[in-house]
Scaffold this motif. Structure first.
Motif, mmCIF file in Angstrom:
data_model
loop_
_atom_site.group_PDB
_atom_site.id
_atom_site.type_symbol
_atom_site.label_atom_id
_atom_site.label_comp_id
_atom_site.label_asym_id
_atom_site.label_seq_id
_atom_site.Cartn_x
_atom_site.Cartn_y
_atom_site.Cartn_z
ATOM 1 N N THR A 50 0.818 -1.375 0.133
ATOM 2 C CA THR A 50 -0.064 0.075 -0.087
ATOM 3 C C THR A 50 0.725 1.301 -0.068
ATOM 4 O O THR A 50 0.183 2.547 0.216
ATOM 5 C CB THR A 50 -1.119 0.126 1.418
ATOM 6 O OG1 THR A 50 -0.081 0.071 2.402
ATOM 7 C CG2 THR A 50 -1.757 -1.083 1.302
ATOM 8 N N SER A 137 8.572 -7.494 1.162
ATOM 9 C CA SER A 137 7.547 -8.002 0.782
ATOM 10 C C SER A 137 7.072 -7.980 -0.615
ATOM 11 O O SER A 137 7.847 -8.665 -1.289
ATOM 12 C CB SER A 137 6.294 -7.252 1.813
ATOM 13 O OG SER A 137 5.295 -7.489 1.846
ATOM 14 N N ARG A 203 -8.231 -4.769 5.713
ATOM 15 C CA ARG A 203 -6.841 -4.448 6.290
ATOM 16 C C ARG A 203 -6.918 -4.928 7.894
ATOM 17 O O ARG A 203 -5.736 -5.452 8.311
ATOM 18 C CB ARG A 203 -6.699 -2.636 6.452
ATOM 19 C CG ARG A 203 -5.609 -2.037 6.986
ATOM 20 C CD ARG A 203 -4.308 -2.524 6.090
ATOM 21 N NE ARG A 203 -3.263 -1.505 6.480
ATOM 22 C CZ ARG A 203 -2.313 -1.736 5.692
ATOM 23 N NH1 ARG A 203 -1.934 -2.426 4.914
ATOM 24 N NH2 ARG A 203 -1.271 -0.858 6.227
ATOM 25 N N ASP A 321 5.793 -6.441 9.375
ATOM 26 C CA ASP A 321 5.901 -5.252 9.244
ATOM 27 C C ASP A 321 7.253 -4.610 9.797
ATOM 28 O O ASP A 321 7.483 -3.368 9.725
ATOM 29 C CB ASP A 321 4.653 -4.363 9.761
ATOM 30 C CG ASP A 321 3.673 -3.776 8.998
ATOM 31 O OD1 ASP A 321 3.908 -4.185 7.734
ATOM 32 O OD2 ASP A 321 2.586 -3.768 9.286
#
Ligand code: ACO
Ligand code: HSE
Length: 344
Positions: A50, A137, A203, A321
């Motif tokens: 994103t 990623s 999400r 993350d």
């Protein structure tokens, strides 16, 4: 330091791996710093799901004045991926001036298509050598695919929390998210706001794969034993869903999650190991101990099959993350990696 956003418009229709083509294709990209006379100082960044072309904003502490990749030293390029909603061609881009946007009829875009767009931009910029290609990623998937396709273009390759082939586990997470979006009736209305509630739910699902049990325990623990409802963890899930929906659209999200599912370096190449063996760049693979989406075993597989690759693992409570957050650890591993590569 000058932040410059540009638009590259391909003069030709853009063929897609699926066999169809985009009549028009544009790439929004940012550059920082100056290309040196020898053309040897390019750092090319591939972003994840994103994010956008503005790497100085979404990878703070690693890119920017005074940080590891400083535009005073490097010519830094980052392009918004094909299928996204930050200026490159995607589901909300009209196929022709005055035409309606395609929304959910936007064609399948694969990681290889995204790399083909990067390749066109690279040629447009006159870049013939890339000092370092870096991505995590989905960005790592693009970087690996590009390094397999064009082994001579890259001197160094740095991939974080990524894979040779998107796993059944990752595809299942993506499918669960698409189910949430497609269950939102507004998605089928094909408007810019369509599918926003579904996107919020998607999400919230995705976050469970990006973070960890421990991270939720440390940040969302209740201070009282007395609650029956209105838990902090619930508010966090909802907030994160709203935060993404405020800056992204459901159609691009579905498109990019399908691109991620398509990732398989071994397709038509005799398998992933054979494809990885083509890479010639000095390679650093960085895994994250707590990553449940792209676990360390996937990173070790990459390092085993890329000739001469270095593997290092970061400790992080953030899970997947962590590749966006653990910038001090990343900088430490980069310094060691470049020192070793120089000595070879
Ligand atoms: C225009 C643009 O934004 S460009 C795109 C930016 N994003 C990207 O590039 C994608 C890559 N980045 C990311 O995915 C994320 O930013 C990450 C992973 C780096 C960091 O995630 P964050 O959401 O910032 O961190 P974290 O999970 O700790 O959540 C903190 C946020 O949740 C809020 N929050 C925490 N607990 C709760 C709770 N119980 N209830 C409600 N909100 C909560 C915090 O107030 C904070 O809000 P803020 O983001 O408005 O400041
Ligand atoms: N948090 C990342 C996805 C994980 O790769 C993003 O929103 O782009």
């Amino acid at each position: 330091m000058e932040d410059s956003t540009h638009l590259f418009v391909s003069p030709e229709p853009f063929p897609l791996e699926s066999g169809t083509s985009l009549p028009q294709m544009q790439v929004s990209y940012c550059t920082w710093g100056t290309l040196n006379a020898a053309g040897t100082n390019v750092i090319w960044v591939c972003h994840a799901l994103t994010a956008n072309a503005d790497v100085l904003t979404w990878w703070p502490g690693l890119f920017g004045a005074g940080f590891y990749y400083d535009p005073a030293d490097w010519f830094i390029v980052c392009a918004n991926v094909l299928g996204s909603c930050y200026g490159s061609t995607g589901p909300l881009t009209p196929a022709a001036p005055g035409a309606p946007a395609p929304y959910q009829t936007f064609p399948l875009v694969t990681i290889r298509d995204q790399v083909a767009a990067h390749e066109l931009l690279c040629q447009h910029l006159g870049i013939t050598q890339i000092h370092t290609l870096i991505g995590g990623s989905l960005g790592g998937q693009q970087a690996l695919e590009w390094a397999v396709q064009q082994p001579a273009l890259f001197e160094h390759l740095v991939v974080l929390a990524t894979s040779a082939r998107h796993s059944p586990w990752g595809i299942a997470f993506n499918e669960a998210q698409r189910m949430a979006i497609l269950a939102d009736p507004t998605y089928h209305a094909a408007t810019p706001e369509g599918g926003q509630a579904g996107l919020q739910a998607a999400r919230a699902v995705a976050l469970l794969s990006y973070r960890t049990y421990d991270a939720y325990g440390q940040t969302q623990q209740e201070e009282t034993d007395e609650k029956l409802t209105d838990f902090r963890a619930s508010a966090y899930q909802r907030y994160q869903g709203q935060k993404l929906a405020a800056r992204f659209d459901a159609y691009s999200y579905v498109t990019l999650s399908r691109a991620m599912d398509s990732h398989n370096l071994g397709r038509e190449r005799g398998g992933a190991a054979e494809a990885l063996a083509r890479i010639r760049a000095h390679t650093l693979v960085l895994g994250i101990s707590s990553d449940v989406l792209f676990p360390p075993s996937e990173q070790q597989f990459l390092a085993q099959h890329i000739p001469g690759a270095t593997y290092a693992e970061m400790d992080s409570r953030y899970g997947h993350d962590g590749f966006l957050i653990e910038v001090e650890q990343i900088a430490h591993h980069l310094a060691q990696f470049y020192a070793t590569a120089l000595a070879q």
